[in-house]
Design a protein around this motif. Structure first.
Motif, PDB file in Angstrom:
ATOM      1  N   LYS A 145       0.734  -1.382   0.295  1.00 27.04           N
ATOM      2  CA  LYS A 145       0.046   0.040  -0.178  1.00 27.04           C
ATOM      3  C   LYS A 145       0.993   1.400  -0.057  1.00 27.04           C
ATOM      4  O   LYS A 145       0.558   2.297  -0.453  1.00 27.04           O
ATOM      5  CB  LYS A 145      -1.145   0.056   1.159  1.00 27.04           C
ATOM      6  CG  LYS A 145      -1.724  -0.993   0.620  1.00 27.04           C
ATOM      7  CD  LYS A 145      -2.555  -0.523   2.929  1.00 27.04           C
ATOM      8  CE  LYS A 145      -3.274   0.407   2.664  1.00 27.04           C
ATOM      9  NZ  LYS A 145      -4.396   0.276   3.968  1.00 27.04           N
ATOM     10  N   ARG A 146       2.181   0.761   0.912  1.00 31.33           N
ATOM     11  CA  ARG A 146       2.295   2.327   1.118  1.00 31.33           C
ATOM     12  C   ARG A 146       3.203   2.457  -1.022  1.00 31.33           C
ATOM     13  O   ARG A 146       3.486   4.041  -1.245  1.00 31.33           O
ATOM     14  CB  ARG A 146       3.942   2.080   2.141  1.00 31.33           C
ATOM     15  CG  ARG A 146       5.271   3.111   1.469  1.00 31.33           C
ATOM     16  CD  ARG A 146       3.948   4.260   2.356  1.00 31.33           C
ATOM     17  NE  ARG A 146       5.345   5.742   2.924  1.00 31.33           N
ATOM     18  CZ  ARG A 146       5.525   6.703   2.415  1.00 31.33           C
ATOM     19  NH1 ARG A 146       4.018   7.079   2.425  1.00 31.33           N
ATOM     20  NH2 ARG A 146       5.983   6.993   2.361  1.00 31.33           N
ATOM     21  N   ARG A 147       4.082   1.993  -0.716  1.00 23.89           N
ATOM     22  CA  ARG A 147       4.846   1.628  -2.457  1.00 23.89           C
ATOM     23  C   ARG A 147       3.505   1.986  -4.080  1.00 23.89           C
ATOM     24  O   ARG A 147       4.140   2.682  -4.719  1.00 23.89           O
ATOM     25  CB  ARG A 147       4.930  -0.175  -3.095  1.00 23.89           C
ATOM     26  CG  ARG A 147       6.340  -0.053  -1.803  1.00 23.89           C
ATOM     27  CD  ARG A 147       6.868  -1.573  -2.528  1.00 23.89           C
ATOM     28  NE  ARG A 147       7.877  -1.998  -1.929  1.00 23.89           N
ATOM     29  CZ  ARG A 147       8.894  -3.473  -1.815  1.00 23.89           C
ATOM     30  NH1 ARG A 147       8.813  -3.810  -2.684  1.00 23.89           N
ATOM     31  NH2 ARG A 147       9.445  -3.223  -0.649  1.00 23.89           N
ATOM     32  N   ASP A 148       2.993   1.873  -3.112  1.00 24.74           N
ATOM     33  CA  ASP A 148       1.355   1.951  -4.792  1.00 24.74           C
ATOM     34  C   ASP A 148       1.304   3.526  -4.266  1.00 24.74           C
ATOM     35  O   ASP A 148       0.894   4.526  -5.187  1.00 24.74           O
ATOM     36  CB  ASP A 148      -0.022   0.835  -4.281  1.00 24.74           C
ATOM     37  CG  ASP A 148       0.819   0.314  -4.893  1.00 24.74           C
ATOM     38  OD1 ASP A 148       1.585  -0.768  -5.383  1.00 24.74           O
ATOM     39  OD2 ASP A 148      -0.436  -1.190  -4.269  1.00 24.74           O
ATOM     40  N   ALA A 149       1.574   4.248  -3.321  1.00 26.74           N
ATOM     41  CA  ALA A 149       1.401   5.483  -3.021  1.00 26.74           C
ATOM     42  C   ALA A 149       1.670   6.385  -3.187  1.00 26.74           C
ATOM     43  O   ALA A 149       1.758   7.142  -3.943  1.00 26.74           O
ATOM     44  CB  ALA A 149       0.567   5.847  -1.405  1.00 26.74           C
ATOM     45  N   LEU A 150       3.310   5.759  -3.176  1.00 30.53           N
ATOM     46  CA  LEU A 150       4.456   6.566  -3.870  1.00 30.53           C
ATOM     47  C   LEU A 150       4.765   6.654  -5.097  1.00 30.53           C
ATOM     48  O   LEU A 150       4.452   7.985  -5.234  1.00 30.53           O
ATOM     49  CB  LEU A 150       5.859   5.819  -3.014  1.00 30.53           C
ATOM     50  CG  LEU A 150       5.921   6.254  -1.914  1.00 30.53           C
ATOM     51  CD1 LEU A 150       6.441   5.088  -1.152  1.00 30.53           C
ATOM     52  CD2 LEU A 150       6.455   7.644  -1.436  1.00 30.53           C
ATOM     53  N   ARG A 151       4.481   5.857  -5.690  1.00 29.73           N
ATOM     54  CA  ARG A 151       4.291   5.720  -7.202  1.00 29.73           C
ATOM     55  C   ARG A 151       2.803   6.491  -7.485  1.00 29.73           C
ATOM     56  O   ARG A 151       3.514   7.446  -8.589  1.00 29.73           O
ATOM     57  CB  ARG A 151       3.850   4.314  -7.918  1.00 29.73           C
ATOM     58  CG  ARG A 151       4.770   3.266  -7.676  1.00 29.73           C
ATOM     59  CD  ARG A 151       4.830   2.288  -8.410  1.00 29.73           C
ATOM     60  NE  ARG A 151       5.771   0.766  -8.150  1.00 29.73           N
ATOM     61  CZ  ARG A 151       6.230   0.276  -7.325  1.00 29.73           C
ATOM     62  NH1 ARG A 151       4.942  -0.050  -6.625  1.00 29.73           N
ATOM     63  NH2 ARG A 151       7.426  -0.350  -7.216  1.00 29.73           N
ATOM     64  N   ARG A 152       1.568   6.692  -7.090  1.00 27.93           N
ATOM     65  CA  ARG A 152       0.764   7.607  -7.006  1.00 27.93           C
ATOM     66  C   ARG A 152       0.948   8.990  -7.230  1.00 27.93           C
ATOM     67  O   ARG A 152       0.806   9.873  -7.892  1.00 27.93           O
ATOM     68  CB  ARG A 152      -0.595   7.395  -6.515  1.00 27.93           C
ATOM     69  CG  ARG A 152      -1.394   5.769  -6.723  1.00 27.93           C
ATOM     70  CD  ARG A 152      -3.073   6.068  -6.115  1.00 27.93           C
ATOM     71  NE  ARG A 152      -2.662   6.049  -4.978  1.00 27.93           N
ATOM     72  CZ  ARG A 152      -2.667   4.621  -4.236  1.00 27.93           C
ATOM     73  NH1 ARG A 152      -2.271   3.916  -4.378  1.00 27.93           N
ATOM     74  NH2 ARG A 152      -1.904   5.078  -2.390  1.00 27.93           N
ATOM     75  N   ALA A 153       1.860   9.038  -6.236  1.00 29.96           N
ATOM     76  CA  ALA A 153       2.887  10.449  -5.664  1.00 29.96           C
ATOM     77  C   ALA A 153       4.024  11.211  -6.981  1.00 29.96           C
ATOM     78  O   ALA A 153       4.101  11.992  -6.716  1.00 29.96           O
ATOM     79  CB  ALA A 153       3.289  10.922  -4.685  1.00 29.96           C
TER      80      ALA A 153
ATOM     81  N   LEU B  30       6.726   9.194  -7.843  1.00 34.73           N
ATOM     82  CA  LEU B  30       8.057   8.573  -7.202  1.00 34.73           C
ATOM     83  C   LEU B  30       8.136   7.035  -7.960  1.00 34.73           C
ATOM     84  O   LEU B  30       6.872   6.195  -8.218  1.00 34.73           O
ATOM     85  CB  LEU B  30       7.759   8.014  -5.729  1.00 34.73           C
ATOM     86  CG  LEU B  30       7.719   9.993  -5.504  1.00 34.73           C
ATOM     87  CD1 LEU B  30       8.147   9.547  -3.900  1.00 34.73           C
ATOM     88  CD2 LEU B  30       8.783  10.758  -5.960  1.00 34.73           C
ATOM     89  N   ARG B  31       8.884   6.646  -7.797  1.00 30.01           N
ATOM     90  CA  ARG B  31       9.857   5.370  -8.439  1.00 30.01           C
ATOM     91  C   ARG B  31      10.928   4.735  -7.676  1.00 30.01           C
ATOM     92  O   ARG B  31      11.784   5.483  -7.613  1.00 30.01           O
ATOM     93  CB  ARG B  31       9.889   4.990 -10.047  1.00 30.01           C
ATOM     94  CG  ARG B  31      11.486   5.847  -9.948  1.00 30.01           C
ATOM     95  CD  ARG B  31      10.880   5.314 -11.557  1.00 30.01           C
ATOM     96  NE  ARG B  31      12.535   6.242 -12.124  1.00 30.01           N
ATOM     97  CZ  ARG B  31      14.038   5.308 -12.181  1.00 30.01           C
ATOM     98  NH1 ARG B  31      13.872   4.547 -12.088  1.00 30.01           N
ATOM     99  NH2 ARG B  31      15.252   6.201 -12.995  1.00 30.01           N
ATOM    100  N   PRO B  32      10.729   3.968  -7.391  1.00 31.60           N
ATOM    101  CA  PRO B  32      11.485   2.613  -6.687  1.00 31.60           C
ATOM    102  C   PRO B  32      13.168   2.869  -7.919  1.00 31.60           C
ATOM    103  O   PRO B  32      13.334   3.162  -8.656  1.00 31.60           O
ATOM    104  CB  PRO B  32      11.207   1.255  -5.619  1.00 31.60           C
ATOM    105  CG  PRO B  32      10.576   0.879  -6.900  1.00 31.60           C
ATOM    106  CD  PRO B  32       9.506   2.549  -7.908  1.00 31.60           C
TER     107      PRO B  32
END
Length: 73
Positions: free
Chosen positions: A11-19, A21-23
């Motif tokens: 969920k956290r990674r998905d939120a960051l991608r929506r913002a 950002l990418r890993p």
């Protein structure tokens, strides 16, 4: 019941991608490796030698230091 860690992380990674950002993966020097400190000293000395040889840089630094006369952290 608690949410599983994997679900919270996703969920956290998905939120960051929506913002937007990418890993990324970063590789850094191993500070525990034998010789690391010696290599840091070697490279620092090379940089210091190059700086001392740069007359314009030394003049600039002297000007900045004279402007900061009496200033302390």
């Amino acid at each position: 019941m608690a949410i599983p860690v994997a679900v919270r992380v996703q969920k956290r990674r998905d939120a960051l991608r929506r913002a937007g950002l990418r890993p990324v993966q970063l590789w850094v020097p191993d500070t525990k490796k034998p010789g690391f400190a010696a290599e840091c000293r070697r490279q620092s000395e090379l940089a210091a030698q190059a700086d001392r040889a740069d007359v314009e840089l030394m003049d600039f630094m002297e000007d900045v230091l004279s402007d900061a006369d009496g200033w302390t952290a």
